[in-house]
Design a protein around this motif. Structure first.
Motif, PDB file in Angstrom:
ATOM      1  N   TYR A   1       0.805  -1.223   0.000  1.00 53.21           N
ATOM      2  CA  TYR A   1       0.000   0.000   0.000  1.00 53.21           C
ATOM      3  C   TYR A   1       0.846   1.286   0.000  1.00 53.21           C
ATOM      4  O   TYR A   1       0.566   2.199  -0.790  1.00 53.21           O
ATOM      5  N   PRO A   2       1.886   1.398   0.852  1.00 55.16           N
ATOM      6  CA  PRO A   2       2.680   2.633   0.803  1.00 55.16           C
ATOM      7  C   PRO A   2       3.282   2.914  -0.569  1.00 55.16           C
ATOM      8  O   PRO A   2       3.346   4.073  -1.007  1.00 55.16           O
ATOM      9  N   GLU A   3       3.724   1.865  -1.256  1.00 61.76           N
ATOM     10  CA  GLU A   3       4.285   2.054  -2.600  1.00 61.76           C
ATOM     11  C   GLU A   3       3.207   2.508  -3.579  1.00 61.76           C
ATOM     12  O   GLU A   3       3.457   3.356  -4.441  1.00 61.76           O
ATOM     13  N   LEU A   4       1.998   1.951  -3.446  1.00 57.18           N
ATOM     14  CA  LEU A   4       0.885   2.380  -4.284  1.00 57.18           C
ATOM     15  C   LEU A   4       0.611   3.871  -4.091  1.00 57.18           C
ATOM     16  O   LEU A   4       0.467   4.626  -5.068  1.00 57.18           O
ATOM     17  N   VAL A   5       0.551   4.311  -2.834  1.00 59.21           N
ATOM     18  CA  VAL A   5       0.260   5.722  -2.547  1.00 59.21           C
ATOM     19  C   VAL A   5       1.361   6.615  -3.096  1.00 59.21           C
ATOM     20  O   VAL A   5       1.101   7.682  -3.673  1.00 59.21           O
ATOM     21  N   LYS A   6       2.613   6.189  -2.942  1.00 56.29           N
ATOM     22  CA  LYS A   6       3.733   6.992  -3.446  1.00 56.29           C
ATOM     23  C   LYS A   6       3.675   7.155  -4.970  1.00 56.29           C
ATOM     24  O   LYS A   6       4.194   8.132  -5.511  1.00 56.29           O
TER      25      LYS A   6
END
Length: 401
Positions: free
Chosen positions: A291-296
């Motif tokens: 998820y953090p990579e998706l948001v970034k």
């Protein structure tokens, strides 16, 4: 001290509420408490690559005993079936807790929604002498009444009675914003000294480690596009028709893509509504780790709540976007404390939801100013670091027991 967390969501479910409960359990365990968790057996809100995992009734996860309970279906079913499921839910929970947990329970922290789980806290207080802390995230049944989900007078009276009992029997009630506290004190006549404001927190570390790799952009065919990301539950409360209607008005900007990641009872209807639009992309849930990579990979983090909401709810995804240094565009009901948070943090823009033309106008403005958005993202990160760290928030919760 033995602490029991009672919640309907816990990993491998990837709803933000599940992550909060897991992080709370882990931190309390690190602080020397004997932590147990009672939650629903996972069937929904799972990332596409995990499938449906198998669990024994009780598992030991990093020193935490987790009881996963099989219950009646409440996901992707009609409101009558969901209502019945919510009514029987606490009784199934309590029977399983008594069967599998032999330890004395000193403190029970119950996460609402669903409000019916408050009955578990009340029973544990009466039968086991446990201190009962109710963590209120959504003010039910008011939110369901406002959204037109709950219409039957008998059902409304039943759940209002349940709500009164929950507030009167809880030793402490935790809410996540000032306006939520004021709402309970003013509208529900809860004594002020029994209400504690404990902000939801965000673990910033995974977002700091994540890089903007472009992997999700490539996977979804979004290279060189201006990506507006909504990630989360797709239900009536979110009011995502607003984004679809705004997308209609943005077709003259070929670089814009509205990416809706998640699942929920409104998803199939919205997919049909947006079927003719090339600027709206739907994608299943991704894992907590991804998820953090998706948001970034997004240019803008979008938050949306229906204008029919009348309670001061603050969507948890605001904090995730802040932690990722991604600027925010929020369409919220006028009562939401999210407007104030975004304004105080100077991390983006918020608009009262409901008007697709105004929504499209704001998204156009953000797109036109896309070369100057980095500062807003940096502001959000600093504000999250100052106000929403896990340690600060859990310290306040710990004071309650």
């Amino acid at each position: 001290m033995n602490i029991l967390l009672v919640t309907s969501s816990y990993p491998p479910e990837i709803r933000s509420s599940g992550h909060l409960m897991q992080e709370l359990a882990e931190v309390l365990s690190e602080r020397g408490y004997n932590v147990m968790v009672a939650t629903v057996y996972p069937q929904h809100n799972l990332s596409q690559d995990i499938g449906r995992p198998f669990y024994e009734p009780v598992t030991n996860e990093n020193g935490i005993k987790v009881l996963r309970i099989k219950t009646l279906p409440s996901h992707m079913v009609n409101y009558i079936v969901r209502g019945i499921s919510y009514i029987v839910l606490p009784h199934i929970f309590f029977l399983n807790i008594r069967r599998y947990f032999r330890e004395k329970i000193d403190t029970a922290i119950v996460y609402s929604p669903p409000l019916s789980l408050s009955i578990v806290g009340s029973k544990l207080k009466k039968v086991c002498g446990a201190k009962f802390i109710l963590n209120v995230q959504d003010i039910f049944p008011q939110n369901a009444i406002d959204l037109g989900i709950l219409k039957n007078n008998f059902a409304i009276k039943y759940f209002l009675h349940m709500e009164r009992n929950a507030y009167s029997e809880a030793d402490s009630i935790a809410v996540h914003s000032d306006s939520n506290a004021a709402f309970l004190i003013r509208n529900k006549k809860v004594q002020q000294d029994r209400v504690a404001i404990i902000h939801n927190w965000i673990d910033i570390t995974p977002y700091e480690k994540a890089k903007r790799t472009g992997r999700f952009r490539k996977l979804m065919g979004l290279e060189d596009k201006f990506v507006l990301l909504f990630a989360g539950v797709i239900g009536p409360s979110q009011g995502l028709d607003l984004l679809i209607d705004a997308a209609e008005r943005l077709r003259h900007l070929p670089d814009i893509r509205i990416l809706i990641v998640g699942d929920g009872m409104e998803k199939e209807r919205l997919k049909k509504k947006a079927a003719h639009l090339t600027n709206v992309i739907f994608w299943p849930f991704v894992s907590k780790e991804e998820y953090p990579e998706l948001v970034k990979d997004a240019d803008i983090g979008v938050v949306c709540l229906s204008s029919m909401n009348k309670t001061p709810v603050v969507p948890g995804k605001i904090l995730g976007y802040m932690a990722a240094s991604v600027p925010i565009v929020a369409f919220l009901n006028k009562e939401s404390d999210g407007h104030e948070i975004i304004r105080n943090a100077s991390c983006g823009y918020s608009e009262i939801s409901g008007d697709p033309s105004k929504a499209a106008e704001l998204l156009c403005k953000v797109y036109s100013d896309r070369d100057n958005l980095r500062q807003l993202g940096d502001n959000g990160f600093r504000y999250a670091l100052m106000s929403f760290t896990r340690k600060k928030c859990i310290d306040k919760l710990e004071e309650l027991f």
